[in-house]
Motif scaffolding. Structure first.
Motif, PDB file in Angstrom:
ATOM      1  N   SER A   1      24.568  68.945   9.469  1.00 63.54           N
ATOM      2  CA  SER A   1      24.815  67.605   8.934  1.00 63.54           C
ATOM      3  C   SER A   1      26.196  67.490   8.308  1.00 63.54           C
ATOM      4  O   SER A   1      26.815  66.433   8.360  1.00 63.54           O
ATOM      5  CB  SER A   1      23.741  67.234   7.902  1.00 63.54           C
ATOM      6  OG  SER A   1      22.462  67.349   8.488  1.00 63.54           O
TER       7      SER A   1
ATOM      8  N   THR B   1      19.762  56.846  17.732  1.00 62.61           N
ATOM      9  CA  THR B   1      18.643  57.567  17.123  1.00 62.61           C
ATOM     10  C   THR B   1      17.556  56.573  16.700  1.00 62.61           C
ATOM     11  O   THR B   1      16.364  56.796  16.919  1.00 62.61           O
ATOM     12  CB  THR B   1      19.131  58.375  15.899  1.00 62.61           C
ATOM     13  OG1 THR B   1      20.196  59.223  16.315  1.00 62.61           O
ATOM     14  CG2 THR B   1      18.011  59.206  15.293  1.00 62.61           C
TER      15      THR B   1
ATOM     16  N   LEU C   1      23.795  56.966  15.317  1.00 65.39           N
ATOM     17  CA  LEU C   1      22.731  56.502  14.420  1.00 65.39           C
ATOM     18  C   LEU C   1      21.915  55.383  15.068  1.00 65.39           C
ATOM     19  O   LEU C   1      20.680  55.401  15.036  1.00 65.39           O
ATOM     20  CB  LEU C   1      23.320  56.023  13.091  1.00 65.39           C
ATOM     21  CG  LEU C   1      23.926  57.127  12.207  1.00 65.39           C
ATOM     22  CD1 LEU C   1      24.680  56.513  11.031  1.00 65.39           C
ATOM     23  CD2 LEU C   1      22.854  58.097  11.704  1.00 65.39           C
TER      24      LEU C   1
ATOM     25  N   PHE D   1      26.969  50.612   7.003  1.00 58.89           N
ATOM     26  CA  PHE D   1      26.136  50.698   8.200  1.00 58.89           C
ATOM     27  C   PHE D   1      24.896  49.805   8.084  1.00 58.89           C
ATOM     28  O   PHE D   1      24.469  49.198   9.058  1.00 58.89           O
ATOM     29  CB  PHE D   1      25.725  52.150   8.474  1.00 58.89           C
ATOM     30  CG  PHE D   1      26.830  52.998   9.079  1.00 58.89           C
ATOM     31  CD1 PHE D   1      27.767  52.443   9.957  1.00 58.89           C
ATOM     32  CD2 PHE D   1      26.923  54.359   8.787  1.00 58.89           C
ATOM     33  CE1 PHE D   1      28.776  53.225  10.524  1.00 58.89           C
ATOM     34  CE2 PHE D   1      27.928  55.144   9.350  1.00 58.89           C
ATOM     35  CZ  PHE D   1      28.862  54.580  10.213  1.00 58.89           C
TER      36      PHE D   1
ATOM     37  N   ARG E   1      28.894  67.540  11.214  1.00 58.17           N
ATOM     38  CA  ARG E   1      28.927  66.261  11.924  1.00 58.17           C
ATOM     39  C   ARG E   1      29.500  65.139  11.041  1.00 58.17           C
ATOM     40  O   ARG E   1      30.143  64.225  11.542  1.00 58.17           O
ATOM     41  CB  ARG E   1      27.526  65.940  12.447  1.00 58.17           C
ATOM     42  CG  ARG E   1      27.121  66.927  13.557  1.00 58.17           C
ATOM     43  CD  ARG E   1      25.632  67.071  13.711  1.00 58.17           C
ATOM     44  NE  ARG E   1      24.986  65.881  14.227  1.00 58.17           N
ATOM     45  CZ  ARG E   1      24.989  65.508  15.506  1.00 58.17           C
ATOM     46  NH1 ARG E   1      25.646  66.228  16.401  1.00 58.17           N
ATOM     47  NH2 ARG E   1      24.360  64.429  15.903  1.00 58.17           N
ATOM     48  N   GLU E   2      29.284  65.256   9.736  1.00 59.81           N
ATOM     49  CA  GLU E   2      29.901  64.287   8.813  1.00 59.81           C
ATOM     50  C   GLU E   2      31.433  64.409   8.874  1.00 59.81           C
ATOM     51  O   GLU E   2      32.145  63.405   8.945  1.00 59.81           O
ATOM     52  CB  GLU E   2      29.434  64.549   7.371  1.00 59.81           C
ATOM     53  CG  GLU E   2      30.134  63.643   6.354  1.00 59.81           C
ATOM     54  CD  GLU E   2      29.797  63.972   4.898  1.00 59.81           C
ATOM     55  OE1 GLU E   2      29.322  65.090   4.626  1.00 59.81           O
ATOM     56  OE2 GLU E   2      30.014  63.095   4.046  1.00 59.81           O
TER      57      GLU E   2
ATOM     58  N   LEU F   1      17.514  62.148  10.613  1.00 58.62           N
ATOM     59  CA  LEU F   1      17.055  62.465  11.973  1.00 58.62           C
ATOM     60  C   LEU F   1      18.233  62.876  12.856  1.00 58.62           C
ATOM     61  O   LEU F   1      18.130  63.794  13.665  1.00 58.62           O
ATOM     62  CB  LEU F   1      16.370  61.253  12.610  1.00 58.62           C
ATOM     63  CG  LEU F   1      15.026  60.801  12.043  1.00 58.62           C
ATOM     64  CD1 LEU F   1      14.555  59.539  12.770  1.00 58.62           C
ATOM     65  CD2 LEU F   1      13.981  61.898  12.172  1.00 58.62           C
ATOM     66  N   ALA F   2      19.364  62.173  12.699  1.00 55.06           N
ATOM     67  CA  ALA F   2      20.539  62.423  13.546  1.00 55.06           C
ATOM     68  C   ALA F   2      21.389  63.570  13.016  1.00 55.06           C
ATOM     69  O   ALA F   2      22.351  63.972  13.651  1.00 55.06           O
ATOM     70  CB  ALA F   2      21.397  61.164  13.649  1.00 55.06           C
ATOM     71  N   LYS F   3      21.015  64.112  11.854  1.00 54.75           N
ATOM     72  CA  LYS F   3      21.755  65.195  11.199  1.00 54.75           C
ATOM     73  C   LYS F   3      23.239  64.861  11.036  1.00 54.75           C
ATOM     74  O   LYS F   3      24.132  65.549  11.533  1.00 54.75           O
ATOM     75  CB  LYS F   3      21.582  66.518  11.970  1.00 54.75           C
ATOM     76  CG  LYS F   3      20.121  66.935  12.081  1.00 54.75           C
ATOM     77  CD  LYS F   3      19.993  68.424  12.226  1.00 54.75           C
ATOM     78  CE  LYS F   3      18.602  68.831  12.696  1.00 54.75           C
ATOM     79  NZ  LYS F   3      17.498  68.153  11.988  1.00 54.75           N
ATOM     80  N   ILE F   4      23.480  63.735  10.369  1.00 53.95           N
ATOM     81  CA  ILE F   4      24.846  63.373   9.972  1.00 53.95           C
ATOM     82  C   ILE F   4      24.787  62.942   8.512  1.00 53.95           C
ATOM     83  O   ILE F   4      24.138  61.947   8.189  1.00 53.95           O
ATOM     84  CB  ILE F   4      25.394  62.185  10.802  1.00 53.95           C
ATOM     85  CG1 ILE F   4      25.414  62.516  12.303  1.00 53.95           C
ATOM     86  CG2 ILE F   4      26.806  61.799  10.322  1.00 53.95           C
ATOM     87  CD1 ILE F   4      25.863  61.357  13.181  1.00 53.95           C
ATOM     88  N   ASN F   5      25.428  63.702   7.620  1.00 51.30           N
ATOM     89  CA  ASN F   5      25.493  63.267   6.217  1.00 51.30           C
ATOM     90  C   ASN F   5      26.328  61.997   6.110  1.00 51.30           C
ATOM     91  O   ASN F   5      27.332  61.851   6.806  1.00 51.30           O
ATOM     92  CB  ASN F   5      26.162  64.337   5.350  1.00 51.30           C
ATOM     93  CG  ASN F   5      25.266  65.544   5.138  1.00 51.30           C
ATOM     94  OD1 ASN F   5      24.057  65.475   5.348  1.00 51.30           O
ATOM     95  ND2 ASN F   5      25.865  66.654   4.727  1.00 51.30           N
ATOM     96  N   LEU F   6      25.922  61.076   5.253  1.00 52.45           N
ATOM     97  CA  LEU F   6      26.697  59.854   5.033  1.00 52.45           C
ATOM     98  C   LEU F   6      27.023  59.718   3.553  1.00 52.45           C
ATOM     99  O   LEU F   6      26.244  60.128   2.701  1.00 52.45           O
ATOM    100  CB  LEU F   6      25.901  58.624   5.477  1.00 52.45           C
ATOM    101  CG  LEU F   6      25.510  58.501   6.952  1.00 52.45           C
ATOM    102  CD1 LEU F   6      24.661  57.247   7.156  1.00 52.45           C
ATOM    103  CD2 LEU F   6      26.736  58.443   7.845  1.00 52.45           C
ATOM    104  N   GLU F   7      28.194  59.126   3.277  1.00 53.81           N
ATOM    105  CA  GLU F   7      28.525  58.821   1.884  1.00 53.81           C
ATOM    106  C   GLU F   7      27.891  57.492   1.510  1.00 53.81           C
ATOM    107  O   GLU F   7      27.558  56.695   2.385  1.00 53.81           O
ATOM    108  CB  GLU F   7      30.050  58.682   1.737  1.00 53.81           C
ATOM    109  CG  GLU F   7      30.776  59.998   1.782  1.00 53.81           C
ATOM    110  CD  GLU F   7      32.270  59.810   2.010  1.00 53.81           C
ATOM    111  OE1 GLU F   7      32.768  58.701   1.764  1.00 53.81           O
ATOM    112  OE2 GLU F   7      32.901  60.777   2.435  1.00 53.81           O
TER     113      GLU F   7
ATOM    114  N   ILE G   1      17.456  57.550   9.279  1.00 53.85           N
ATOM    115  CA  ILE G   1      17.999  57.909  10.602  1.00 53.85           C
ATOM    116  C   ILE G   1      19.179  58.884  10.491  1.00 53.85           C
ATOM    117  O   ILE G   1      19.385  59.696  11.378  1.00 53.85           O
ATOM    118  CB  ILE G   1      18.359  56.704  11.514  1.00 53.85           C
ATOM    119  CG1 ILE G   1      19.215  55.665  10.807  1.00 53.85           C
ATOM    120  CG2 ILE G   1      17.127  56.056  12.082  1.00 53.85           C
ATOM    121  CD1 ILE G   1      19.621  54.514  11.708  1.00 53.85           C
ATOM    122  N   SER G   2      19.908  58.839   9.386  1.00 50.27           N
ATOM    123  CA  SER G   2      20.997  59.811   9.248  1.00 50.27           C
ATOM    124  C   SER G   2      20.431  61.230   9.108  1.00 50.27           C
ATOM    125  O   SER G   2      21.032  62.198   9.563  1.00 50.27           O
ATOM    126  CB  SER G   2      21.915  59.461   8.079  1.00 50.27           C
ATOM    127  OG  SER G   2      21.435  60.011   6.870  1.00 50.27           O
TER     128      SER G   2
END
Lengths: 94, 425
Positions: B294, B313, B310, A31, B297-298, A18-24, A15-16
């Motif tokens: 990405s 989504t 998230l 999460f 947004r991060e 799909l949502a275009k948010i990089n996560l560490e 989902i990250s």
């Protein structure tokens, strides 16, 4: 009852994307744990009576005519990185 | 006085017009667009964003002679119950510096409570005016969906949110509502039912013969320090001739789950616009579009905003939409129906605004679900599109402020203002 959904690390990574948010890595783990708990709570919606959804709404349209526009300079003042002329800058399309 | 961090941007300005708000100072929540004045939404993403236009409510208060004193602190994009998710740090409760001001309009409520402004404008998606007003001991009104124009409000969940007034008295909040209410061609969800209102005249404490329903679902499991002041307020209404009735609204047990699914789903769509290209912070132009978005947004979003985007989504993704989003919409319709039925028997519905006293600073950080559950009494109102007011009860100074909430049928703000003004006398 619907089938229980299982949220794992792969689900959160998917989902990250799909949502275009990089996560560490740490965030993915946090999460995953929290989403399990929250989505588990959402299962209380499994028992909801059948109800007819009827809304008394109508379309609101304005006349199609010319109106005022925003000023170019004021719009472009918010771009993070300037281009030489008034263009929005994005990455190269390969 | 200690700095309670209620403002993100302070403004030196003079009101130069005569009108209903002549000489009145107003603090504006930082998700309401102000031309030429940065509007951050409490986010790093928009820390330097300068809107090229004023929101309709800003136009209206300026035309009425108001003096805008600043842009107030808030949970990032309105996502929070404490104002602790702000990129600019938390707002402190003006009555107790170990506690939060509530959220998400914490800066506006704290500015009004501490006397930094006479009036505040807040926004309420699931309680974001009522929670901080209750926690700071002031009055807040969440108007009927459509009463106030949302043009210029930075969107979080369009189908739920409204702009509304915060003030130290019911009469004051009603006065500000009179100025901002009314249809707007720039917001097709706004209604002309709001024009020519005289809400301020309704703050007369007249509740003789008014029927007040108390839903069992909204007084269950309430903190004892909250339920005491609530019951005292209900006694006061009864002494003034109101008729108190116990009612049940079983749909409200599902409101928090339905609210969060709908709000998060709308957030995931609305916040897709923050890609770092036209505004917001960009994070390098080296990679491809997906990599650039990405990374921006991060870096630009805080944890709670990421969490909600998230989850939204997820709720809208293939295979899950019927299970979450469609069911949440059904609950929304059910809640609306139950309120409609209730208003055939009662004039207003009353409950404590928040089930707890203001949280200690830092208390909710580790447990988002616990925070979400504390919105149990405020979110049903947004799902049903109804108006609500919160008015401070007499509270124990050693404990903290307690808010009493009244909910009315659509466009029946007058009744809420009457009931609210009876409690504050």
């Amino acid at each position: 009852m619907s089938e229980r959904s299982v949220v794992d690390v792969e689900t959160v990574q998917h989902i990250s994307e799909l949502a275009k948010i990089n996560l560490e890595g740490e965030e993915v783990e946090m999460f995953t744990k929290q989403f399990r708990q929250i989505i588990n709570y959402f299962e209380i919606l499994d028992e909801v009576p059948e109800i007819e959804i009827r809304l008394d709404v109508k379309n609101v349209l304005r006349d199609d005519g010319e109106g005022e526009s925003l000023l170019r300079g004021e719009v472009f003042q918010n771009v993070d990185e300037n281009t030489k002329e008034d263009y929005f800058k994005g990455p190269k399309v390969r | 006085m200690k700095d309670i961090n209620s403002f993100i941007t302070k403004i030196e300005s003079k009101g130069n017009k005569k009108g209903a708000l002549e000489g009145c100072t107003v603090a504006i929540k930082d998700n309401i667009s102000t031309k030429g004045i940065r509007t951050t939404c409490g986010s790093a993403m928009l820390k330097d964003y300068i809107p090229p236009y004023d929101a309709t409510v800003v136009d209206k208060i300026k035309a009425a002679g108001a003096i805008v004193v600043g842009k107030t602190n808030m949970d990032e994009f309105g996502m929070g119950t404490t104002t602790e998710t702000s990129f600019f740090g938390p707002t402190v409760n003006p009555h107790d510096e170990s506690r939060v001001a509530g959220g998400s309009s914490g800066g506006s409520a704290a500015a009004v409570a501490s006397g930094e402004a006479m009036f505040g404008l807040g926004t309420d998606t699931g309680g974001s005016i009522r929670c901080p007003a209750a926690f700071c001991g002031v009055v807040g009104i969440k108007p009927t969906y459509g009463l106030v124009s949302r043009y210029g409000l930075v969107a979080y969940a369009n189908s739920l949110e409204q702009i509304g007034p915060i003030a130290r008295t019911v009469e004051g909040a009603a006065r500000l509502l009179d100025v901002i209410a009314g249809g707007d061609v720039r917001d097709s969800t706004s209604s002309s039912d709001g024009k020519d209102t005289k809400y301020a005249d309704c703050a007369d404490g007249e509740v003789e013969g008014m029927t007040v329903g108390i839903p069992a679902e909204l007084v269950k499991g309430i903190d004892k320090n909250v339920i005491g002041p609530f019951e005292l307020s209900m006694d006061r209404l009864e002494e003034r001739g109101a008729i108190i009735k116990e009612i049940t609204l079983p749909s409200l047990e599902k409101a928090v789950a339905a609210y969060y699914i709908i709000a998060m789903s709308e957030a995931s769509s609305n916040l897709a616009r923050y890609d770092g290209v036209r505004y917001g912070i960009a994070s390098g132009f080296g990679g491809d579009w997906n990599q650039m978005f990405s990374a921006s947004r991060e870096n630009g979003f805080g944890k709670e905003v990421k969490r909600r985007i998230l989850l939204g989504t997820y709720a809208l993704s293939a295979g899950y939409q019927d299970r979450y989003y469609a069911k949440a919409q059904r609950v929304k319709a059910w809640i609306r129906k139950e309120f409609e039925n209730a208003f055939e028997d009662v004039d207003v519905v009353a409950s404590p605004t928040m089930p707890v006293l203001p949280f200690k600073l830092g208390e909710g950080e580790k447990d988002p679900l616990k925070m979400y559950l504390s919105d149990s009494n405020t979110v049903p109102v947004n799902l049903a599109g109804l108006p609500a007011i919160t008015v401070p009860a007499e509270w124990d100074k050693r404990e903290g402020p307690v808010g009493i909430q009244f909910v009315g049928a659509r466009f029946q703000e007058e009744k809420l203002i009457r009931a609210g003004s009876a409690v504050e006398r």
